[in-house]
Scaffold this motif. Structure first.
Motif, mmCIF file in Angstrom:
data_model
loop_
_atom_site.group_PDB
_atom_site.id
_atom_site.type_symbol
_atom_site.label_atom_id
_atom_site.label_comp_id
_atom_site.label_asym_id
_atom_site.label_seq_id
_atom_site.Cartn_x
_atom_site.Cartn_y
_atom_site.Cartn_z
ATOM 1 N N UNK A 204 44.529 6.063 -19.082
ATOM 2 C CA UNK A 204 43.694 6.760 -18.100
ATOM 3 C C UNK A 204 43.189 8.112 -18.602
ATOM 4 N N UNK A 205 43.777 8.650 -19.651
ATOM 5 C CA UNK A 205 43.307 9.921 -20.209
ATOM 6 C C UNK A 205 42.027 9.741 -21.028
ATOM 7 N N UNK A 206 41.791 8.528 -21.510
ATOM 8 C CA UNK A 206 40.639 8.265 -22.369
ATOM 9 C C UNK A 206 39.367 8.128 -21.540
ATOM 10 N N UNK A 207 38.341 8.900 -21.895
ATOM 11 C CA UNK A 207 37.064 8.835 -21.174
ATOM 12 C C UNK A 207 35.994 8.126 -22.011
ATOM 13 N N UNK A 208 35.239 8.855 -22.810
ATOM 14 C CA UNK A 208 34.197 8.224 -23.607
ATOM 15 C C UNK A 208 34.682 7.815 -24.987
ATOM 16 N N UNK A 209 34.063 6.767 -25.530
ATOM 17 C CA UNK A 209 34.399 6.288 -26.876
ATOM 18 C C UNK A 209 33.119 6.237 -27.702
ATOM 19 N N UNK A 325 30.944 3.146 -24.043
ATOM 20 C CA UNK A 325 31.049 3.185 -25.505
ATOM 21 C C UNK A 325 29.668 3.409 -26.114
ATOM 22 N N UNK A 326 29.589 4.398 -27.000
ATOM 23 C CA UNK A 326 28.375 4.630 -27.780
ATOM 24 C C UNK A 326 28.574 4.020 -29.158
ATOM 25 N N UNK A 327 27.662 3.151 -29.561
ATOM 26 C CA UNK A 327 27.699 2.511 -30.875
ATOM 27 C C UNK A 327 26.641 3.165 -31.747
ATOM 28 N N UNK A 336 25.730 -3.983 -40.587
ATOM 29 C CA UNK A 336 24.374 -4.427 -40.316
ATOM 30 C C UNK A 336 24.146 -4.697 -38.825
ATOM 31 N N UNK A 337 22.890 -4.831 -38.394
ATOM 32 C CA UNK A 337 22.603 -5.030 -36.972
ATOM 33 C C UNK A 337 23.386 -6.163 -36.322
ATOM 34 N N UNK A 338 23.612 -7.248 -37.058
ATOM 35 C CA UNK A 338 24.350 -8.381 -36.478
ATOM 36 C C UNK A 338 25.774 -7.981 -36.096
ATOM 37 N N UNK A 339 26.354 -7.042 -36.840
ATOM 38 C CA UNK A 339 27.700 -6.567 -36.536
ATOM 39 C C UNK A 339 27.692 -5.730 -35.255
ATOM 40 N N UNK A 340 26.657 -4.913 -35.090
ATOM 41 C CA UNK A 340 26.537 -4.085 -33.888
ATOM 42 C C UNK A 340 26.249 -4.975 -32.678
ATOM 43 N N UNK A 341 25.498 -6.042 -32.893
ATOM 44 C CA UNK A 341 25.197 -6.980 -31.805
ATOM 45 C C UNK A 341 26.478 -7.514 -31.163
ATOM 46 N N UNK A 342 27.483 -7.763 -31.976
ATOM 47 C CA UNK A 342 28.746 -8.303 -31.457
ATOM 48 C C UNK A 342 29.319 -7.367 -30.392
ATOM 49 N N UNK A 343 29.244 -6.071 -30.656
ATOM 50 C CA UNK A 343 29.776 -5.094 -29.703
ATOM 51 C C UNK A 343 28.929 -5.025 -28.440
ATOM 52 N N UNK A 344 27.619 -4.906 -28.620
ATOM 53 C CA UNK A 344 26.755 -4.729 -27.450
ATOM 54 C C UNK A 344 26.768 -5.954 -26.538
ATOM 55 N N UNK A 345 27.095 -7.113 -27.086
ATOM 56 C CA UNK A 345 27.142 -8.336 -26.284
ATOM 57 C C UNK A 345 28.491 -8.538 -25.593
ATOM 58 N N UNK A 346 29.520 -7.820 -26.036
ATOM 59 C CA UNK A 346 30.860 -8.076 -25.510
ATOM 60 C C UNK A 346 31.499 -6.912 -24.774
ATOM 61 N N UNK A 347 31.009 -5.700 -24.977
ATOM 62 C CA UNK A 347 31.564 -4.555 -24.268
ATOM 63 C C UNK A 347 31.018 -4.484 -22.850
ATOM 64 N N UNK A 348 31.822 -3.960 -21.939
ATOM 65 C CA UNK A 348 31.377 -3.831 -20.552
ATOM 66 C C UNK A 348 30.219 -2.849 -20.419
ATOM 67 N N UNK A 349 30.356 -1.689 -21.074
ATOM 68 C CA UNK A 349 29.350 -0.632 -20.963
ATOM 69 C C UNK A 349 29.113 -0.049 -22.352
ATOM 70 N N UNK A 350 27.943 -0.290 -22.906
ATOM 71 C CA UNK A 350 27.687 0.224 -24.247
ATOM 72 C C UNK A 350 26.236 0.637 -24.422
ATOM 73 N N UNK A 351 26.025 1.569 -25.324
ATOM 74 C CA UNK A 351 24.710 2.033 -25.745
ATOM 75 C C UNK A 351 24.718 2.026 -27.264
ATOM 76 N N UNK A 352 23.587 1.743 -27.880
ATOM 77 C CA UNK A 352 23.544 1.720 -29.343
ATOM 78 C C UNK A 352 22.454 2.644 -29.868
ATOM 79 N N UNK A 353 22.796 3.376 -30.903
ATOM 80 C CA UNK A 353 21.864 4.334 -31.503
ATOM 81 C C UNK A 353 21.763 4.053 -32.995
#
Length: 472
Positions: A204-209, A325-327, A336-353
């Motif tokens: 519960x102490x953890x906020x943003x990642x 989560x910010x990626x 590579x982009x395909x690796x980042x795609x895995x995160x953005x498709x599976x995390x509840x709340x994510x943004x990618x930069x």
């Protein structure tokens, strides 16, 4: 036969230009274009801030570059920082950490813990991220046990250093020691694995990642590097690819040839800033223990994965992480982009930069943009759980932006001491009207193309009759 496709091409582009709001590229138009964007008549696509007329000290006799030099170039008005160091004991081993605060300003925002890559690599290459302390938050770096200035025990006495499960324990112990009631997590490379595993704990102490150059599935990571279109290694000349694969097959990682290949590849994809920053060099595993941890955990090469992590796959558990989560990843990143795609498709709340000038170490290749993106994200997390966060225009990830029929207009202005290039995607027409316009233009192009083709054919039939009989 060429007339038809050429006419289609010409008139298809004519439709986009004719239907778009085109503004003259003059300095005074930048403000009006921004206003049009706010009113929904135009969408800002990219903003590039290019430093100019900024003093930079260069000594041609010294072929070295420090992280402080990079950071001060990015932030000429960098605040004065106060740094203190300390240590804690984790499973009987000393772990060293460093705390940064703004000397002249408050540090009342949620603190930030930064976790380095490796394993076995020190924290020093992350140094430019200390600029976050100038934004009103305490910033803490540490060296994982077995790396940097922390203890380096014989692995026979500390076998847990060769497990994934141990490292989140260091995070928990350090946060508890610092007395933080809440904190943000920033991890790079291997540090993103620690971040995911800590996120699974739902502290519960953890906020943003913030996960910078992340990976969750090592086999997907390797595959993505060799991918022909978007890969890193897959974009190299064929001979280089063949050599790398041969060296891998023969496990010749310690050979002179591999060293000769590895050096330029590191400057292509890991840290593109040259000469290689001293803080990056200083972070390398040089002693026997840190080298052993690196090799036994992730393998002997930065461009392959072996050891404990060879079959690592955390993807199935990503939906368990409740935090925003910010990626972040570099345009030339090993991730590579395909690796980042895995995160953005599976995390509840994510943004990618996407950092457009960076390799794997964006904090070195573009400390200004990296700190700005991370700082804005963390502020938004504290404000409303990141609901209001929008990735700054310059770091928008094309892989995360839906394709649109738009016309780009580029503006150049000179605000203060920097040139600013703004690229806008006009969207004054609705998607439906643009598609209808495009379809109508294609139809017109087809008709005209067919007419031109018939005219050319008729002209060809008449041509013999018009030529003198002596003509060949």
């Amino acid at each position: 036969m060429r007339l038809l496709p050429l006419s289609l091409l010409a008139f298809s582009f004519w439709a986009l230009y004719a239907d778009a709001n085109t503004v003259v590229a003059a300095d005074d138009d930048v403000a009006s274009a921004r206003e049009a964007a706010r009113e929904g008549k135009m969408q800002i696509n990219r903003v590039f801030s290019i430093p100019s007329d900024r003093d930079i000290v260069v000594d041609p006799s010294k072929p070295e570059l420090t992280c402080d030099a990079i950071l001060n170039f990015a932030f000429p008005d960098l605040c004065d920082l106060q740094v203190t160091n300390g240590s804690i004991t984790v499973r009987g081993q000393k772990l060293v950490y460093w705390r940064y605060k703004n000397k002249a300003g408050p540090s009342d925002r949620t603190p930030l813990l930064l976790v380095h890559g490796g394993p076995g690599v020190g924290h020093t290459y992350l140094d430019p991220m200390k600029q976050q302390a100038c934004r009103g938050r305490e910033v803490v770096f540490y060296d994982q046990v077995g790396a940097g200035q922390s203890a380096k025990p014989d692995l026979k006495d500390a076998p847990w250093l060769l497990t994934l499960e141990y490292y989140p324990e260091e995070v928990d112990a350090l946060v508890t020691e610092l007395g933080w009631k809440k904190f943000h997590f920033f991890g790079n490379s291997w540090g993103t694995v620690i971040g995911q595993m800590y996120g699974f704990r739902k502290d519960p102490r953890l906020e943003g990642i913030v996960l910078s150059g992340p990976l969750s599935d090592t086999q997907a990571y390797i595959k993505a590097q060799w991918e022909v279109v978007e890969g890193s290694l897959g974009a190299l000349p064929w001979h280089v690819q063949a050599v790398l694969k041969k060296l891998g097959d023969e496990q010749a990682w310690g050979s002179k040839l591999y060293e000769a290949e590895d050096t330029p590849l590191t400057s292509f994809y890991t840290v593109r800033t040259t000469p290689t920053p001293t803080c990056f060099v200083a972070s390398a595993p040089t002693d026997n223990v840190s080298q052993e941890i690196y090799v036994k955990m992730q393998g002997p090469s930065e461009f392959s994965v072996g050891g404990v992590m060879a079959q690592m796959n955390l993807t199935a558990r990503l939906p368990e992480i409740p935090n925003p989560v910010l990626l972040t990843h570099g345009r030339y990143d090993t991730m590579r982009p395909a690796v980042i795609d895995i995160f953005s498709k599976n995390l509840q709340k994510s943004w990618r930069a996407l950092l457009p000038r960076s390799g794997h170490c964006s904090m070195l290749d573009d400390p200004k943009l990296m700190n700005d993106v991370v700082g804005e994200f963390l502020n938004a997390v504290e404000k409303d759980g990141a609901a209001s966060f929008t990735v700054p225009a310059e770091a928008r990830d094309p892989g995360h932006v839906p394709a649109e029929l738009t016309h780009e207009v580029t503006y150049i202005s000179e605000p203060h001491s920097a040139h600013e290039i703004l690229t806008f995607e006009t969207s004054s027409l609705s998607s439906t009207s643009m598609l209808l316009s495009y379809a109508a233009t294609l139809t017109f192009g087809l008709c005209l193309g067919a007419g031109l083709t018939k005219w050319a054919a008729d002209r060809a039939k008449l041509r013999p009759a018009l030529l003198p009989e002596s003509s060949p």
